[in-house]
Design an enzyme around this catalytic site. Structure first.
Site, short mmCIF file in Angstrom:
data_model
loop_
_atom_site.label_atom_id
_atom_site.label_comp_id
_atom_site.label_asym_id
_atom_site.label_seq_id
_atom_site.Cartn_x
_atom_site.Cartn_y
_atom_site.Cartn_z
N LYS A 1 -21.39 -12.21 -6.28
CA LYS A 1 -20.53 -11.53 -5.31
C LYS A 1 -19.71 -12.52 -4.48
O LYS A 1 -18.53 -12.31 -4.25
CB LYS A 1 -21.37 -10.66 -4.37
CG LYS A 1 -22.12 -9.53 -5.04
CD LYS A 1 -22.70 -8.57 -4.03
CE LYS A 1 -23.62 -9.21 -3.01
NZ LYS A 1 -24.83 -9.82 -3.63
N ARG B 1 -26.23 -1.50 3.18
CA ARG B 1 -27.47 -1.90 2.50
C ARG B 1 -28.37 -0.71 2.20
O ARG B 1 -29.36 -0.87 1.49
CB ARG B 1 -28.25 -2.91 3.36
CG ARG B 1 -27.62 -4.28 3.44
CD ARG B 1 -28.52 -5.25 4.16
NE ARG B 1 -27.93 -6.57 4.26
CZ ARG B 1 -28.03 -7.52 3.35
NH1 ARG B 1 -28.69 -7.28 2.24
NH2 ARG B 1 -27.47 -8.70 3.53
N ARG C 1 -30.49 -22.89 -9.25
CA ARG C 1 -29.58 -23.37 -8.22
C ARG C 1 -30.15 -24.61 -7.52
O ARG C 1 -31.34 -24.69 -7.25
CB ARG C 1 -29.31 -22.28 -7.19
CG ARG C 1 -28.34 -22.71 -6.09
CD ARG C 1 -27.72 -21.53 -5.37
NE ARG C 1 -28.71 -20.56 -4.89
CZ ARG C 1 -28.38 -19.42 -4.30
NH1 ARG C 1 -27.11 -19.08 -4.16
NH2 ARG C 1 -29.33 -18.59 -3.87
N ARG D 1 -34.17 -24.94 -3.19
CA ARG D 1 -34.55 -24.16 -2.01
C ARG D 1 -35.77 -23.29 -2.30
O ARG D 1 -35.96 -22.81 -3.42
CB ARG D 1 -33.40 -23.24 -1.58
CG ARG D 1 -32.13 -23.93 -1.18
CD ARG D 1 -31.17 -22.94 -0.55
NE ARG D 1 -31.21 -21.64 -1.22
CZ ARG D 1 -30.72 -20.52 -0.69
NH1 ARG D 1 -30.18 -20.53 0.50
NH2 ARG D 1 -30.76 -19.38 -1.36
N ARG E 1 -37.09 -11.15 -3.88
CA ARG E 1 -35.77 -10.79 -3.35
C ARG E 1 -35.14 -9.68 -4.19
O ARG E 1 -34.55 -8.74 -3.65
CB ARG E 1 -34.85 -12.01 -3.35
CG ARG E 1 -35.21 -13.07 -2.34
CD ARG E 1 -34.36 -14.32 -2.53
NE ARG E 1 -32.95 -14.07 -2.26
CZ ARG E 1 -31.97 -14.90 -2.62
NH1 ARG E 1 -32.25 -16.01 -3.29
NH2 ARG E 1 -30.72 -14.63 -2.33
#
Length: 211
Positions: A16, A87, A121, A154, A165
């Site tokens: 996004k 959301r 990532r 991370r 998540r």
């Protein structure tokens, strides 16, 4: 086309942010995210209190406060792409009461692909630049090309955290996809394509909404 009013939906890792940057540049839109809006309006007085009073305590900012903040941001924008809002169904209903949308873009990506994207990532510890071990590796492993800083993995990008998540996303936000699909406003885009291919589909979709 600066008066376009869009939402972009998609799970973490769907791309996004990348597509929003291009939408903003191509169509002269404001990029409105919940996080940025709250940070920019921490001290805004609302009927339910200031955002700062919740944020400083590490609490979730209640929907009514978020709604007022987002409404203020949208009122100030000629055209916008909303990223991270709504959301949930209640926020979607509120948004429906304050503006008319031109389209709702949904970047569809399989969960296993999302996990691969998220866990691969790497982030620079100095400047925050993002890389990916498969899709966008640095020239020198572990070293940022921008500033020479060390890249790290991370905690949010560990597999267990990434799957959690995605679970939370599915539980809270996935119903919005059906909400907008049932209203005939959802524009589904194959988010598993290359970034450029996704962008071409996004551009075509946006232009079709304004034609």
């Amino acid at each position: 086309m600066a008066d376009l009013r869009l939402i972009i939906l998609g799970a973490p890792g769907a791309g996004k942010g990348t597509q929003c940057e291009r939408l903003v540049d191509e169509f002269d839109l404001a990029h409105v995210t919940t996080g940025d809006a709250l940070r920019a309006n921490k001290d805004m007085e609302t009927e339910y209190g200031m955002p700062r009073s919740f944020m400083d305590e590490g609490e979730l900012v209640p929907d009514p406060v978020v709604n007022e903040i987002v409404e203020a941001e949208l009122t100030a924008a000629d055209g916008f792409v909303l990223d991270g809002y709504p959301r949930n169904h209640d926020q979607a209903e509120y948004l429906d009461s304050i503006t008319d949308l031109d389209g709702v873009l949904y970047l569809a990506v399989d969960e296993d692909v999302l996990v691969d994207r998220l866990t691969g990532r790497r982030v620079c510890s100095d400047c925050g630049a993002n890389y990916h071990v498969e899709f966008n590796p640095p020239a020198e492993t572990g070293t940022c090309e921008e500033c020479g800083g060390d890249l790290y993995h991370r905690e949010d990008d560990q597999e267990e955290t990434a799957r959690e998540r995605l679970r939370v996303y599915q539980e809270n936000t996935q119903p919005l996809i059906e909400f907008y699909r049932n209203r005939g406003e959802l524009i589904e885009i194959d988010g598993e394509q290359s970034i450029e291919a996704v962008w071409e589909d996004v551009k075509d979709a946006v232009r079709s909404t304004s034609s």
